[in-house]
Design a protein around this motif. Structure first.
Motif, PDB file in Angstrom:
ATOM      1  N   GLN A  49      37.890  40.927  43.277  1.00  0.00           N
ATOM      2  CA  GLN A  49      38.666  40.840  42.043  1.00  0.00           C
ATOM      3  C   GLN A  49      39.811  39.848  42.208  1.00  0.00           C
ATOM      4  O   GLN A  49      40.689  40.035  43.047  1.00  0.00           O
ATOM      5  CB  GLN A  49      39.230  42.210  41.678  1.00  0.00           C
ATOM      6  N   GLU A  50      39.804  38.776  41.428  1.00  0.00           N
ATOM      7  CA  GLU A  50      40.924  37.829  41.434  1.00  0.00           C
ATOM      8  C   GLU A  50      42.121  38.437  40.699  1.00  0.00           C
ATOM      9  O   GLU A  50      41.946  39.113  39.690  1.00  0.00           O
ATOM     10  CB  GLU A  50      40.555  36.547  40.690  1.00  0.00           C
ATOM     11  N   CYS A  51      43.321  38.139  41.194  1.00  0.00           N
ATOM     12  CA  CYS A  51      44.545  38.550  40.506  1.00  0.00           C
ATOM     13  C   CYS A  51      45.388  37.302  40.259  1.00  0.00           C
ATOM     14  O   CYS A  51      45.506  36.439  41.138  1.00  0.00           O
ATOM     15  CB  CYS A  51      45.327  39.549  41.341  1.00  0.00           C
ATOM     16  N   ASP A  52      45.995  37.222  39.079  1.00  0.00           N
ATOM     17  CA  ASP A  52      46.749  36.022  38.754  1.00  0.00           C
ATOM     18  C   ASP A  52      48.187  36.074  39.250  1.00  0.00           C
ATOM     19  O   ASP A  52      48.948  35.128  39.052  1.00  0.00           O
ATOM     20  CB  ASP A  52      46.704  35.728  37.253  1.00  0.00           C
ATOM     21  N   SER A  53      48.576  37.165  39.896  1.00  0.00           N
ATOM     22  CA  SER A  53      49.901  37.278  40.493  1.00  0.00           C
ATOM     23  C   SER A  53      49.874  38.411  41.515  1.00  0.00           C
ATOM     24  O   SER A  53      48.979  39.260  41.499  1.00  0.00           O
ATOM     25  CB  SER A  53      50.965  37.565  39.434  1.00  0.00           C
ATOM     26  N   SER A  54      50.868  38.419  42.369  1.00  0.00           N
ATOM     27  CA  SER A  54      50.995  39.540  43.312  1.00  0.00           C
ATOM     28  C   SER A  54      51.314  40.828  42.572  1.00  0.00           C
ATOM     29  O   SER A  54      50.900  41.918  42.983  1.00  0.00           O
ATOM     30  CB  SER A  54      52.076  39.234  44.343  1.00  0.00           C
TER      31      SER A  54
END
Length: 293
Positions: A49-54
């Motif tokens: 799963q990619e996340c666009d921020s921490s």
């Protein structure tokens, strides 16, 4: 801690990607975050799963593994505007796997605790191939009951685990002691190999002789093998080992302990960076010897 938990990895460079791939193959659900789109795309292609921020990762992951370059980057990914440690974060445990100064490990753990998040001082060693195989080593300091809960995850990540106790910073100290020796060994190996080449011996034969004899070390064998292929694609950036040896010698000097060999090695790494090779593999220290003139 079981495989139904979501594991986050912040910093999917060489080591972080290896860790993520290893855990993914073992059945863990992975959420990942990196500032490089190509790294995120590679992870997504494998089913992570990619996340666009921490912060977004913190809302998904039960445990976050942080594998960025230095303490400044850790501060940013944890406590920055889009950092993990936001109000309402799902993440309750952070593994600090970067090589940092012990005082930074202590400080970061204290800041996380103020937000209700536990930290494990957990620097790693072994290189990307061992990270992906789950055979790397890990130095660990953290609260005993928490370590027991995390044991399935830690054993999946690292074949060799060395628990130094509950005091934050002790694992960071141990990692710097190791990296001081690794840095010295690599410079010494490059110096000896370059000498053999300068006096007219065949480089590959000298390499084989050292590998089979008393002068060998793991870091010599690993780094000089690719240097002799003129392969300086970074598995371990020259600037990172320079940072590590800087931290190690600084820790020693603060304790009133002289490190003449470490200081000499650090000068050679800094020369390597000054020659413009900071983004190459740290095996580039051999180039520094060979191009001295």
């Amino acid at each position: 801690m079981n495989q139904s938990s979501i594991i986050g990895v912040i910093g999917i460079g060489a080591m972080g990607m290896g860790i993520a791939k290893n855990l993914h193959k073992r059945g863990y659900t992975l959420a990942v975050r990196d500032i490089r789109p190509e790294a995120q795309q590679e992870a997504a292609s494998l089913g992570m799963q990619e996340c666009d921020s921490s912060a977004a990762l913190g809302r998904l992951a039960d445990v976050a593994i942080v594998v960025v370059v230095n303490a400044q980057q850790i501060d940013e990914v944890l406590f920055g505007e889009q950092g993990l440690a936001q109000l309402g974060a799902k993440t309750k445990t952070v593994l600090l796997c970067s090589t940092i100064a012990p005082e930074d490990s202590i400080r970061i753990a204290q800041r996380l605790a103020e937000r209700g998040i536990a930290a494990i001082d957990a620097p790693i060693s072994g290189g990307p191939a061992k990270a992906e195989a789950g055979t790397m080593s890990m130095m660990i300091a953290g609260e005993t009951s928490l370590l027991a809960t995390l044991e399935p995850l830690l054993s999946a990540m690292a074949e060799k685990r060395f628990v130094l106790g509950a005091v934050h910073g002790d694992a960071a100290k141990a990692k710097l002691v190791n990296n001081l020796l690794a840095g010295i060994n690599l410079v010494a190996g490059a110096e000896a190999l370059a000498l053999g080449m300068k006096i007219g011996l065949d480089a590959n034969q000298i390499f084989d002789i050292i590998r089979a004899s008393s002068g060998n070390s793991w870091v010599f064998e690993d780094r000089m093998a690719r240097a002799l292929r003129d392969d300086y694609a970074p598995r371990a950036f020259a600037h990172i080992l320079t940072k590590d040896v800087t931290l190690a010698t600084g820790m020693a000097h603060a304790a009133g302990y002289a490190t003449p060999l470490g200081d000499a090695a650090l000068r050679k790494y800094r020369e390597t960076l000054e020659r413009g090779w900071s983004e190459l593999d740290d095996a580039a220290v051999l180039k520094t010897y060979l191009e001295r003139g």
